[in-house]
Design an enzyme around this catalytic site. Sequence first.
Site, short mmCIF file in Angstrom:
data_model
loop_
_atom_site.label_atom_id
_atom_site.label_comp_id
_atom_site.label_asym_id
_atom_site.label_seq_id
_atom_site.Cartn_x
_atom_site.Cartn_y
_atom_site.Cartn_z
N PHE A 25 8.40 15.90 -2.70
CA PHE A 25 9.36 15.39 -1.70
C PHE A 25 10.73 16.06 -1.79
CE2 PHE A 25 7.58 12.05 0.98
CZ PHE A 25 6.28 12.17 0.54
N LEU A 26 10.68 17.34 -2.15
CA LEU A 26 11.91 18.13 -2.17
C LEU A 26 11.79 19.31 -1.21
CD1 LEU A 26 13.17 18.39 -5.88
CD2 LEU A 26 14.18 17.12 -4.00
N ASN A 82 9.67 3.62 -0.49
CA ASN A 82 9.80 4.46 0.71
C ASN A 82 11.24 4.93 0.90
OD1 ASN A 82 7.13 4.42 1.33
ND2 ASN A 82 7.30 3.31 3.25
N CYS A 139 6.37 5.10 9.18
CA CYS A 139 6.82 4.31 8.02
C CYS A 139 8.28 4.55 7.66
CB CYS A 139 5.93 4.61 6.82
SG CYS A 139 4.20 4.33 7.18
N GLU A 184 0.85 -1.19 0.00
CA GLU A 184 0.00 0.00 0.00
C GLU A 184 0.88 1.25 0.00
OE1 GLU A 184 -3.25 0.27 -0.47
OE2 GLU A 184 -2.59 2.35 -0.54
N PHE A 185 0.46 2.25 -0.76
CA PHE A 185 1.28 3.46 -0.87
C PHE A 185 0.58 4.71 -0.34
CE2 PHE A 185 2.54 0.43 -4.15
CZ PHE A 185 3.89 0.28 -3.84
C1 UGA Z 1 4.79 7.41 3.55
C2 UGA Z 1 4.76 7.29 2.02
O1 UGA Z 1 4.73 8.60 1.44
C3 UGA Z 1 3.54 6.49 1.55
O2 UGA Z 1 3.58 6.33 0.13
C4 UGA Z 1 3.58 5.12 2.21
O3 UGA Z 1 2.44 4.35 1.86
C5 UGA Z 1 3.62 5.29 3.73
O4 UGA Z 1 4.77 6.08 4.10
C6 UGA Z 1 3.69 3.92 4.34
O5 UGA Z 1 4.68 3.21 4.10
O6 UGA Z 1 2.71 3.46 4.95
P1 UGA Z 1 3.50 8.90 5.36
O7 UGA Z 1 4.39 8.27 6.38
O8 UGA Z 1 2.04 9.01 5.63
O9 UGA Z 1 3.64 8.12 3.95
O10 UGA Z 1 4.03 10.38 5.18
P2 UGA Z 1 4.75 11.25 4.04
O11 UGA Z 1 3.80 12.20 3.46
O12 UGA Z 1 5.48 10.38 3.10
O13 UGA Z 1 5.80 12.06 4.94
C7 UGA Z 1 6.83 11.38 5.68
C8 UGA Z 1 7.72 12.38 6.38
O14 UGA Z 1 8.53 13.09 5.45
C9 UGA Z 1 6.99 13.46 7.19
O15 UGA Z 1 7.65 13.64 8.42
C10 UGA Z 1 7.10 14.70 6.32
O16 UGA Z 1 7.06 15.89 7.08
C11 UGA Z 1 8.46 14.49 5.69
N1 UGA Z 1 8.64 15.19 4.39
C12 UGA Z 1 7.87 14.86 3.32
C13 UGA Z 1 9.64 16.16 4.27
O17 UGA Z 1 10.37 16.47 5.24
N2 UGA Z 1 9.81 16.77 3.07
C14 UGA Z 1 9.06 16.47 1.98
O18 UGA Z 1 9.29 17.07 0.90
C15 UGA Z 1 8.06 15.49 2.11
#
Ligand code: UGA
Length: 490
Positions: free
Chosen positions: A268-269, A227, A279, A150-151
Amino acid sequence: MKIAFIGSGYVGLVSATCLAEIGHEVISVDNDHEKIATLERGGVPIHEHLLGQLINRHHGKRLHFSTDVRDSVRKSDAVFITVGTPQSETGEADLSFVEAVASRIASAIDRKKLIVEKSTVPVRTCDSLRKTLVLNGAPRDSFSVASNPEFLREGTAVTDFLYPDRIVAGADDEFSVSALQEIYAPLTSGDYYSLKDRVPGPSNWPGKAQMILTNAKSAELIKHASNSFLAMKISFINAVSRISEAVGADISEVCAGIGSDNRIGPKFLNAGIGYGGSCFPKDISAFHAVASQYGYDFSLLSEVMRINEEQRSQFLCKVRSAVWTLRGKRLGVLGLAFKGGTEDVRESPAIAIVKALVKEGAQVHAYDPVASSKAAAQFTDPSVSYEAMSPYEVAEGSDALLILTEWKEFADLDLSRIRKLLKYPIFVDGRNLYSPKQVTDAGLVYYSIGRPPALPKEIDSPIEAGRELSDSVTFVPSAGRKTPAIEQSA
Ligand code: UGA
């Protein structure tokens, strides 16, 4: 199709509800009786946009809740395993919940069923699952095992599920392939998207979801590699932000320039205080451990994790450099969740930073739109107060205001009001939600990520580009003085 989800956590509950939404008969199972009772009463145990509405729409019709694994497995044609795979002390994924569920499924199997592994698991878990099912009494021809990672992201989980970039179906036999195709047919045929009452999706939606058919091991690898790649993107930009800040460039401009290359893309930048959540931290560590088991030192991932940790300590340096010593300082903190749009505080960089600030003697007044009570349950300390009801309340009388989570509402603050409420005009933004001009126009000194500190016009100081200012510039508040002085260290 009749489907059971064993495990009603984030992935399980959202996936179960969404499969009910696209027409299946679904039972969402959990051994947490309180959680199931809450769901039965119409409550939603997690804060997730649109989830409550969908549960409400299908509960008692196509969506049911249960604590009984055996009964739910018996009633179903397909059983999804969606239990937790936490990080073990050695960094590997702890698969004991998956194993326990598999043995319970094995003893309940009474006719041919598809068993789907949807929890994030290391490659070759499908093999172990098959073995466990047989060892616990399931006849070899009474089940097929498939991997369907799942993503979805927290905060946008429902739309991510219903409007996926791709559905990965990892299957090693025809039975699994056709069952997975049937389950996702409303999305892959596009039928769901022609329904009047569908959940609205992105404007650029192509009309049909694409399914990528692979073998089970490839599907398992796809999840960990995806991931890890996303985490790598974040650590990469955070590393670039260090140089950007040192030379006096602006990381937001750098990101826009990099991200407009189609091969890289802008997502994601965003530089910040590093990734967190349930995750990325555990999955990157687990993938690193898997690689080691197969004889490969995936040192790139070690570096991704190291940069992520360093980003937090860098932020602390920034706060120190903004307010000088931390002992006795009152700091307003905006955001406790690991990211905006969720109440989840697991592995939240915000909580790690709050803990470090408190350890150095600061008094923290924190506000989060939904995560305060979860944070308070996880970190109780008399130096932290979680009672504030708005960003302005935490700003009032504080020595500085810190942004730690990228909530949308924090990007739209009345900065002039913040300026008036703060004891000193110091704003430290760990998520780059503002442009330096916006903040300095409001009379605040602005510290952000990957950009040198920015001063309002009325505070005249010889800031030169090209110097590592976050460490060399010290803001020194003194009793009774409202205008900050900037001291340049040698
Ligand atoms: C992440 C993945 O994006 C999903 O595709 C995946 O399904 C999920 O893990 C999982 O394995 O279950 P999630 O943990 O909900 O999803 O959160 P994200 O939106 O990916 O953010 C993760 C972390 O990265 C957060 O702390 C966010 O603040 C940080 N982030 C994200 C950044 O610091 N910079 C960015 O540009 C994007």
